[in-house]
Design an enzyme around this catalytic site. Structure first.
Site, PDB file in Angstrom:
ATOM      1  N   ASP A 232       0.575  -1.227   0.219  1.00  0.00           N
ATOM      2  CA  ASP A 232       0.176   0.344   0.196  1.00  0.00           C
ATOM      3  C   ASP A 232       0.547   1.137  -0.081  1.00  0.00           C
ATOM      4  O   ASP A 232       1.119   1.367   0.680  1.00  0.00           O
ATOM      5  CB  ASP A 232      -0.532  -0.214   1.241  1.00  0.00           C
ATOM      6  CG  ASP A 232      -1.991   1.288   1.319  1.00  0.00           C
ATOM      7  OD1 ASP A 232      -2.163   1.727   0.438  1.00  0.00           O
ATOM      8  OD2 ASP A 232      -2.474   1.489   1.962  1.00  0.00           O
TER       9      ASP A 232
ATOM     10  N   ASP B 182      -2.111   6.069  -5.490  1.00  0.00           N
ATOM     11  CA  ASP B 182      -2.171   4.734  -4.057  1.00  0.00           C
ATOM     12  C   ASP B 182      -2.512   3.171  -4.372  1.00  0.00           C
ATOM     13  O   ASP B 182      -3.274   2.892  -5.893  1.00  0.00           O
ATOM     14  CB  ASP B 182      -3.468   4.925  -3.711  1.00  0.00           C
ATOM     15  CG  ASP B 182      -4.024   4.540  -2.058  1.00  0.00           C
ATOM     16  OD1 ASP B 182      -2.831   3.863  -1.674  1.00  0.00           O
ATOM     17  OD2 ASP B 182      -4.369   4.615  -2.417  1.00  0.00           O
TER      18      ASP B 182
END
Length: 415
Positions: A60, A269
């Site tokens: 992430d 992201d």
């Protein structure tokens, strides 16, 4: 390669990417490669602790602290057991790690009843986790065991339990001091996700290869003043425009600039699947895409259906139709670089959603306003077949359109 850490790092570590979920123990281990696969999230398998325990972690780039489930339950059968690791150690709340290095956490670290450093993490999709900061040895491919600070989480709430229950935790890859890449001391990392079978790779370290297309770089935006809605350790770039096919949408530049509170930044992201745009930009894109697909696709006339709460432009496509008609491309124009989403990724087939003999396909861009998110978020669905280089040393992100399955072969990554 210079590193601020005391151990010697190999120049690069290549991790193959795959879509099927593979149990950590069933993957052949080569000296410097790790299994890395993609379904709705990008995950990597490694071992933690002494003796080593197999774990699977979601990569992430939108978060800092890496964490593992430390409480095995029926919902989360894959967990790390700290009591079985002789190298595990909780971080005291008086430690500089707890007092100084947690300053970018959205919720400040605190002390629990045992005087251990307690962390509570929350994410944009309403997921959250809490537990103690701890350290233990992480083993990755050809790297020596690395002592890493992570969160040993006892309580986890997920908005997507089916997906998250398959993994042991999350690997934070942003620019914060406790992120995985910061602790490892890498000057850069890259990944590439195939658009067909999701094979691909994650590369930690240098990626200057003569066979690759030259990368177009866009600078990372940094704001030194703390602002309430600006994430200072995110990979923030400057979005300057959106094109549908070759038509630049008439969106004022001010719509893409963060306001005085920091709201409106553009974040890259890997932990988010789709791309989300603030209301005015989304509305302009939706209107133009609808115009350019009139007579080509049949709109789903159902005001009650909004995919993932943010995607409200959907179409009906006959189930028997194997190939979609050629659709307009959508290009995100950044300062110095451009990311073009080609037609097969512009729409996303909603799993299990059918209307009569039709499947439902939605525009794969969502409206941030409907989620209550004050930002533009570039998700991994639109990063497929794009070489994504996160150059921490030079504060920039490099992009190039590339066949990621072929890139994997160049690195000798077998799938």
């Amino acid at each position: 390669m210079e590193s601020s850490l005391s151990f010697s790092l190999p120049e690069t570590l290549v991790l193959p990417l795959k879509t099927q979920l593979i149990s950590s123990g069933s993957v052949p281990r080569s000296p410097s490669k790790l299994p890395f696969h993609h379904n709705v999230s990008l995950t990597v398998s490694l071992t933690v602790g002494t003796p080593p325990q197999n774990v699977s972690m979601v990569i992430d780039t939108g978060s800092e602290l890496s964490w593992l489930h430390c409480n095995k339950t029926a919902t989360y059968p894959s967990a790390f057991d700290p009591t079985r690791s002789t190298s595990y150690g909780p971080i005291p709340c008086s430690s500089p790690t707890c007092t100084n290095r947690t300053q970018d956490f959205t919720i400040p670290a605190s002390c629990d009843s045992n005087d251990f450093c307690h962390a509570t993490l929350s994410y944009a999709d309403a997921s959250s986790s809490e537990g103690n900061l701890a350290s233990d040895t992480f083993n990755m491919g050809s790297f020596d065991s690395l002592d890493m600070v992570f969160g040993c989480m006892h309580s986890v709430f997920s908005s997507n339990t089916d997906e998250d229950s398959k993994n042991t935790g999350l690997m934070g890859m942003n620019r914060g001091s406790l992120s995985f890449v910061s602790q490892m001391g890498f000057p850069k990392f890259s990944y590439c996700i195939s658009g067909t079978d999701f094979s691909g790779l994650l590369l930690l370290g240098e990626s200057n290869f003569t066979w690759m297309l030259p990368l177009n770089y866009t600078p990372l935006i940094q704001i030194s003043t703390p602002l309430p809605y600006f994430d200072r350790v995110a990979y923030t770039v400057q979005l300057e425009g959106i094109k549908v096919s070759d038509k630049l949408l008439p969106i004022p530049k001010s719509v893409f600039e963060p306001d005085h509170t920091g709201a409106g930044q553009t974040m890259v992201d890997s932990g988010t699947q789709f791309t989300f745009l603030l209301g005015p930009a989304y509305t302009a894109l939706r209107t133009e895409f609808l115009n350019q697909t009139t007579g080509v696709l049949r709109v789903l006339e159902d005001s009650n259906f909004v995919f993932q709460g943010a995607m409200d432009l959907c179409y009906r496509v006959p189930i028997t139709q194997r190939v979609l008609p050629r659709l307009p491309t959508v290009s995100l124009v950044f300062r110095g670089a451009e990311m073009t989403v080609s037609y097969e990724r512009v729409l996303y087939r909603v799993p299990g959603e059918e209307r009569g003999n039709d499947s439902v396909h939605c525009l794969s861009f969502g409206n941030s306003d409907l989620l209550g998110v004050e930002a533009y978020v570039i998700g991994h669905h639109h990063q497929q077949n794009v070489w994504m280089e996160f150059d921490l040393e030079n504060s920039r992100i490099g992009l190039a359109q590339v066949r990621c399955d072929l890139a994997g072969k160049r690195f000798g990554v077998a799938h």
